[in-house]
Design a protein around this motif. Structure first.
Motif, PDB file in Angstrom:
ATOM      1  N   ARG A 106      40.618 -60.185  56.029  1.00 39.34           N
ATOM      2  CA  ARG A 106      39.912 -61.189  56.816  1.00 39.34           C
ATOM      3  C   ARG A 106      40.172 -61.149  58.320  1.00 39.34           C
ATOM      4  NH1 ARG A 106      36.924 -64.491  54.754  1.00 39.34           N
ATOM      5  NH2 ARG A 106      37.194 -66.124  56.294  1.00 39.34           N
ATOM      6  N   GLN A 107      41.242 -60.492  58.743  1.00 42.23           N
ATOM      7  CA  GLN A 107      41.512 -60.480  60.177  1.00 42.23           C
ATOM      8  C   GLN A 107      42.215 -59.196  60.602  1.00 42.23           C
ATOM      9  OE1 GLN A 107      43.665 -64.133  60.689  1.00 42.23           O
ATOM     10  NE2 GLN A 107      45.648 -63.152  60.488  1.00 42.23           N
ATOM     11  N   ARG A 134      38.713 -62.394  63.400  1.00 42.81           N
ATOM     12  CA  ARG A 134      38.650 -62.682  61.968  1.00 42.81           C
ATOM     13  C   ARG A 134      37.201 -62.769  61.519  1.00 42.81           C
ATOM     14  NH1 ARG A 134      40.562 -68.252  63.194  1.00 42.81           N
ATOM     15  NH2 ARG A 134      38.668 -69.462  63.361  1.00 42.81           N
TER      16      ARG A 134
END
Length: 140
Positions: A106-107, A134
């Motif tokens: 996610r990031q 993100r």
């Protein structure tokens, strides 16, 4: 690794009105990192003839986010970054090169080095930054 390529990344950059205003262009986009270039013109300088700090910050911000996009894909936003100005940027071109240091699903965490290119082609590092991006959900 995202299958998103340089042509798609250039389309994303072209869809950003501020990036178009600045005159930014992507010269590299891939697993080794991203290079974002900004031709320096008088409107981007401060009173002493150096590139304005806001232009360097923009370069770091967008290069970091595009670098994160090489790992995460295009639906991302910057989560934050820090920048250190090392010397005044006086020349014809800024080049921000950023690469992914680490990423999750996610990031991503990225580092960026900004060089100023002189008329004779010589380069000097003028700033360095670190930041992240993100994934977001985009509804259209």
């Amino acid at each position: 690794m995202s299958s998103f390529g340089i042509d798609q990344a250039r389309d994303v950059l072209a869809a950003q009105p501020f990036s178009t205003l600045i005159g930014a262009r992507l010269s590299a986009y891939g697993p080794d990192g991203v290079s974002l270039e900004i031709p320096l013109r008088s409107e981007l300088l401060q009173q002493f003839g150096f590139a304005h700090g806001g232009v360097l910050s923009y370069a770091a911000d967008n290069a970091i986010t595009f670098a994160a996009g090489t790992a995460l894909g295009p639906s991302i936003v910057t989560t934050g970054f820090t920048i250190d100005y090392l010397r005044p940027a006086q020349g014809t071109l800024l080049r921000a090169h950023a690469h992914v240091v680490e990423s999750t699903k996610r990031q991503g965490l990225c580092r960026c080095e900004i060089v100023v290119v002189a008329e004779d082609g010589s380069e000097k590092v003028c700033a360095a930054a670190q930041g992240g991006a993100r994934l977001i959900e985009v509804s259209r």
